[in-house]
Design a protein around this motif. Structure first.
Motif, PDB file in Angstrom:
ATOM      1  N   GLU A   1      28.568  -4.352  52.850  1.00  0.00           N
ATOM      2  CA  GLU A   1      28.914  -5.621  53.484  1.00  0.00           C
ATOM      3  C   GLU A   1      27.585  -6.227  53.947  1.00  0.00           C
ATOM      4  O   GLU A   1      26.827  -5.577  54.665  1.00  0.00           O
ATOM      5  CB  GLU A   1      29.835  -5.373  54.671  1.00  0.00           C
ATOM      6  CG  GLU A   1      30.053  -6.582  55.546  1.00  0.00           C
ATOM      7  CD  GLU A   1      31.188  -7.477  55.085  1.00  0.00           C
ATOM      8  OE1 GLU A   1      31.218  -8.639  55.514  1.00  0.00           O
ATOM      9  OE2 GLU A   1      32.030  -7.011  54.298  1.00  0.00           O
ATOM     10  N   VAL A   2      27.290  -7.450  53.501  1.00  0.00           N
ATOM     11  CA  VAL A   2      26.013  -8.074  53.838  1.00  0.00           C
ATOM     12  C   VAL A   2      26.219  -9.312  54.709  1.00  0.00           C
ATOM     13  O   VAL A   2      27.288  -9.919  54.706  1.00  0.00           O
ATOM     14  CB  VAL A   2      25.204  -8.444  52.571  1.00  0.00           C
ATOM     15  CG1 VAL A   2      24.860  -7.199  51.768  1.00  0.00           C
ATOM     16  CG2 VAL A   2      25.936  -9.458  51.717  1.00  0.00           C
ATOM     17  N   ALA A   3      25.166  -9.661  55.427  1.00  0.00           N
ATOM     18  CA  ALA A   3      25.160 -10.877  56.237  1.00  0.00           C
ATOM     19  C   ALA A   3      23.717 -11.348  56.372  1.00  0.00           C
ATOM     20  O   ALA A   3      22.776 -10.564  56.214  1.00  0.00           O
ATOM     21  CB  ALA A   3      25.764 -10.609  57.610  1.00  0.00           C
ATOM     22  N   TRP A   4      23.570 -12.620  56.677  1.00  0.00           N
ATOM     23  CA  TRP A   4      22.250 -13.214  56.860  1.00  0.00           C
ATOM     24  C   TRP A   4      22.352 -14.256  57.963  1.00  0.00           C
ATOM     25  O   TRP A   4      23.358 -14.930  58.118  1.00  0.00           O
ATOM     26  CB  TRP A   4      21.754 -13.866  55.563  1.00  0.00           C
ATOM     27  CG  TRP A   4      22.801 -14.733  54.918  1.00  0.00           C
ATOM     28  CD1 TRP A   4      23.066 -16.055  55.180  1.00  0.00           C
ATOM     29  CD2 TRP A   4      23.753 -14.329  53.941  1.00  0.00           C
ATOM     30  NE1 TRP A   4      24.126 -16.491  54.421  1.00  0.00           N
ATOM     31  CE2 TRP A   4      24.570 -15.449  53.644  1.00  0.00           C
ATOM     32  CE3 TRP A   4      24.006 -13.129  53.271  1.00  0.00           C
ATOM     33  CZ2 TRP A   4      25.613 -15.410  52.718  1.00  0.00           C
ATOM     34  CZ3 TRP A   4      25.050 -13.089  52.349  1.00  0.00           C
ATOM     35  CH2 TRP A   4      25.824 -14.217  52.080  1.00  0.00           C
TER      36      TRP A   4
ATOM     37  N   GLU B   1      29.808  -7.309  49.442  1.00  0.00           N
ATOM     38  CA  GLU B   1      30.790  -8.186  50.064  1.00  0.00           C
ATOM     39  C   GLU B   1      30.146  -8.977  51.193  1.00  0.00           C
ATOM     40  O   GLU B   1      29.190  -8.522  51.812  1.00  0.00           O
ATOM     41  CB  GLU B   1      31.938  -7.375  50.676  1.00  0.00           C
ATOM     42  CG  GLU B   1      32.661  -6.491  49.712  1.00  0.00           C
ATOM     43  CD  GLU B   1      33.701  -5.605  50.385  1.00  0.00           C
ATOM     44  OE1 GLU B   1      34.578  -5.122  49.673  1.00  0.00           O
ATOM     45  OE2 GLU B   1      33.632  -5.403  51.624  1.00  0.00           O
ATOM     46  N   ALA B   2      30.712 -10.153  51.447  1.00  0.00           N
ATOM     47  CA  ALA B   2      30.329 -10.948  52.616  1.00  0.00           C
ATOM     48  C   ALA B   2      31.572 -11.689  53.084  1.00  0.00           C
ATOM     49  O   ALA B   2      32.388 -12.119  52.259  1.00  0.00           O
ATOM     50  CB  ALA B   2      29.223 -11.934  52.280  1.00  0.00           C
TER      51      ALA B   2
ATOM     52  N   SER C   1      26.330 -21.088  54.070  1.00  0.00           N
ATOM     53  CA  SER C   1      26.469 -19.659  53.756  1.00  0.00           C
ATOM     54  C   SER C   1      27.203 -19.449  52.444  1.00  0.00           C
ATOM     55  O   SER C   1      26.901 -18.513  51.704  1.00  0.00           O
ATOM     56  CB  SER C   1      27.190 -18.917  54.887  1.00  0.00           C
ATOM     57  OG  SER C   1      26.253 -18.490  55.846  1.00  0.00           O
TER      58      SER C   1
ATOM     59  N   ALA D   1      25.810 -17.283  49.301  1.00  0.00           N
ATOM     60  CA  ALA D   1      26.613 -16.252  48.632  1.00  0.00           C
ATOM     61  C   ALA D   1      26.676 -16.503  47.132  1.00  0.00           C
ATOM     62  O   ALA D   1      26.514 -15.578  46.321  1.00  0.00           O
ATOM     63  CB  ALA D   1      28.016 -16.201  49.232  1.00  0.00           C
TER      64      ALA D   1
ATOM     65  N   ILE E   1      32.755 -15.027  55.026  1.00  0.00           N
ATOM     66  CA  ILE E   1      32.156 -16.320  55.354  1.00  0.00           C
ATOM     67  C   ILE E   1      33.234 -17.290  55.826  1.00  0.00           C
ATOM     68  O   ILE E   1      34.282 -17.437  55.186  1.00  0.00           O
ATOM     69  CB  ILE E   1      31.419 -16.896  54.119  1.00  0.00           C
ATOM     70  CG1 ILE E   1      30.331 -15.915  53.663  1.00  0.00           C
ATOM     71  CG2 ILE E   1      30.836 -18.269  54.433  1.00  0.00           C
ATOM     72  CD1 ILE E   1      29.673 -16.283  52.360  1.00  0.00           C
TER      73      ILE E   1
ATOM     74  N   ALA F   1      18.505 -13.090  51.218  1.00  0.00           N
ATOM     75  CA  ALA F   1      19.763 -12.485  50.766  1.00  0.00           C
ATOM     76  C   ALA F   1      19.648 -12.007  49.324  1.00  0.00           C
ATOM     77  O   ALA F   1      20.174 -10.942  48.967  1.00  0.00           O
ATOM     78  CB  ALA F   1      20.909 -13.474  50.921  1.00  0.00           C
TER      79      ALA F   1
END
Length: 167
Positions: free
Chosen positions: A93-96, A128-129, A138, A142, A131, A112
């Motif tokens: 699971e990613v985020a920025w 996964e993200a 965002s 993605a 949003i 990212a």
């Protein structure tokens, strides 16, 4: 954890020592319009970052990987990226987050993309993200890193995914 290089940026492992600088980066209240919460104080960040330095959840089932995004030109922090890796390294699971003063310059997309490339090289099969459906910037990030929107909504956010096995 290793440092990740991008064209104009370097992603360095985040530590509690970054708290004061990151409190400035994350100070803009408008930054929290889609992610909720409020700007953290340096002591709050120091405590959070110290916990994240374990790089693992207390039960050992997740890797907590967090990097500060630094510009190569002056070493200045502009934000962070993170990956929570689970399922024995198969899913992340990613985020920025990029501070409002540095938005609109492609830093989130570049950071990212570097993170996603690093995860893919490690053998992560699903990225996964989550949003917010109104967070167009965002969603654009993605899409640039190969994630596609799904029909799944969790806590008011759309799940975006990339799967190694999906053409």
């Amino acid at each position: 954890m290793e440092t990740i290089s991008a064209a104009r940026l370097t992603l360095r492992p985040l530590t509690a020592q970054d708290a004061d600088e990151m409190a400035e980066v994350l100070a803009g209240e408008e930054l929290y319009a889609f992610i909720g919460g409020a700007a953290p104080t340096p002591p709050e960040l120091r405590a959070r970052y110290a916990a994240l330095e374990a790089r693992r959840s207390p039960d050992g089932r997740q890797e907590w990987l967090n990097w500060i995004i630094r510009r190569d030109t002056d070493g200045r922090a502009v934000g962070y990226v993170q990956a929570t890796v689970a399922d024995e390294g198969r899913r992340a699971e990613v985020a920025w987050v990029v501070g409002t003063a540095w938005q609109g310059r492609g830093y989130a997309s570049e950071a990212a993309a570097a993170l996603a490339g690093w995860l893919r090289a490690r053998g992560v099969a699903r990225i996964e993200a989550h949003i917010h459906p109104d967070h167009h910037a965002s969603m654009a990030v993605a899409g640039r890193i190969g994630l596609l929107p799904t029909d799944r909504i969790e806590d008011g956010e759309r799940l975006w995914t990339w799967d190694r096995l999906v053409p």
